[in-house]
Design an enzyme around this catalytic site. Structure first.
Site, mmCIF file in Angstrom:
data_model
loop_
_atom_site.group_PDB
_atom_site.id
_atom_site.type_symbol
_atom_site.label_atom_id
_atom_site.label_comp_id
_atom_site.label_asym_id
_atom_site.label_seq_id
_atom_site.Cartn_x
_atom_site.Cartn_y
_atom_site.Cartn_z
ATOM 1 N N CYS A 143 52.196 -14.869 -67.839
ATOM 2 C CA CYS A 143 51.436 -13.674 -68.199
ATOM 3 C C CYS A 143 50.022 -14.130 -68.549
ATOM 4 O O CYS A 143 49.853 -14.936 -69.468
ATOM 5 C CB CYS A 143 52.097 -12.986 -69.398
ATOM 6 N N CYS A 173 46.501 -11.003 -63.266
ATOM 7 C CA CYS A 173 47.672 -10.495 -63.986
ATOM 8 C C CYS A 173 48.859 -10.742 -63.066
ATOM 9 O O CYS A 173 48.792 -10.407 -61.874
ATOM 10 C CB CYS A 173 47.525 -9.005 -64.286
#
Length: 268
Positions: A78, A192
């Site tokens: 992440c 992302c």
């Protein structure tokens, strides 16, 4: 230091399902590696949380997961959690931690026009870490940024079998292209891990002349390097996905996770 047991898993951690885009190339390199995939559905979306919230939440939750599953290595799959909490996690846990950072360096090497877009969550694109990467690896280049929380939701929905959210995808690309110099942009960094799940849709809107890149393959190579020479099971076993409990967001159907080698789902 002793080698881990063959059944000691690799732990992948993300706010949601975006980290599957890192799990996929890792399984290609380490096909029999035991896998625990953890998604913090109770905390999703991370991009709307403050730095202070994530700096406290991520190490505490990873500490619980490490105690429960005893992994040989943990991957913060992440970008938002990595750019904010990676140092805190490394200070708190005594095992190798691999983070995820925007692929600005390869983007700077790839661009012909000198204009790069960085598409991430609101939290990632505001981080000084992105400034530092740009200053180190993109000297003389124009680095545009746009935070698009709607793409996280769109990616989660796609994995559940829902159709593309074209307005969110259009807004994300326009958020880069409408900035000064944006029409010359020829590389977009998907900063992302959720966003590669929308690769085809983003490419369709960005146009064939724009290259989309992410860091998943490099992260997989890093995991393989750090575990080189360690024992693995002779055959692959189904992995487990664990979700923090959320009233409004139940875990996805197992069929959505099965292509990634996940065979069961748990909640904590």
């Amino acid at each position: 230091m002793h080698d881990p047991a063959p059944d000691a898993p690799i732990l992948f951690f993300d706010s949601g399902l975006g980290g599957l885009t890192v799990l996929g190339p890792t399984r290609a390199l380490l096909p029999t590696a035991p896998i625990v995939y953890a998604a913090d559905y109770a905390g999703l979306p991370y991009g709307k949380k403050t730095n202070e919230e994530l700096a406290a939440r991520v190490p505490a939750l990873l500490g619980r997961l490490v105690e429960r599953y005893q992994p040989r290595l943990a991957v913060i799959a992440c970008n938002t959690a990595s750019t904010i909490a990676l140092a805190h996690v490394r200070a708190a846990l005594d095992l190798p931690i691999v983070g995820t950072v925007p692929a600005i360096k390869p983007a700077a090497e790839m661009t012909k026009s000198g204009v790069i877009g960085v598409l991430g969550t609101e939290a990632t694109v505001r981080q000084p870490y992105v400034d530092d990467l740009s200053a180190r690896f993109a000297v003389g280049k124009t680095v545009l940024r746009h935070g698009s929380p709607g793409l996280v939701t769109a990616a989660e929905a796609k994995l559940r079998g829902q159709g593309p959210n074209w307005p969110a995808i259009d807004r994300a690309i326009s958020g880069l292209r409408d900035q000064p110099g944006g029409t010359d942009m020829d590389v977009i960094v998907l900063a992302c891990t959720h966003f590669p799940l929308l690769q085809d849709e983003l490419q369709a809107v960005a146009g064939a002349h724009v290259r989309l890149i992410d860091g998943a393959a490099g992260i997989a190579r890093r995991i393989a390097h750090l575990t080189e020479g360690q024992p693995w099971p002779a055959t692959a076993m189904p992995g487990v996905a664990v979700f923090t409990r959320s009233e409004e967001r139940p875990p996805p159907p197992l069929a959505a996770l099965a292509p990634y080698g996940i065979g069961s789902i748990e909640t904590i």
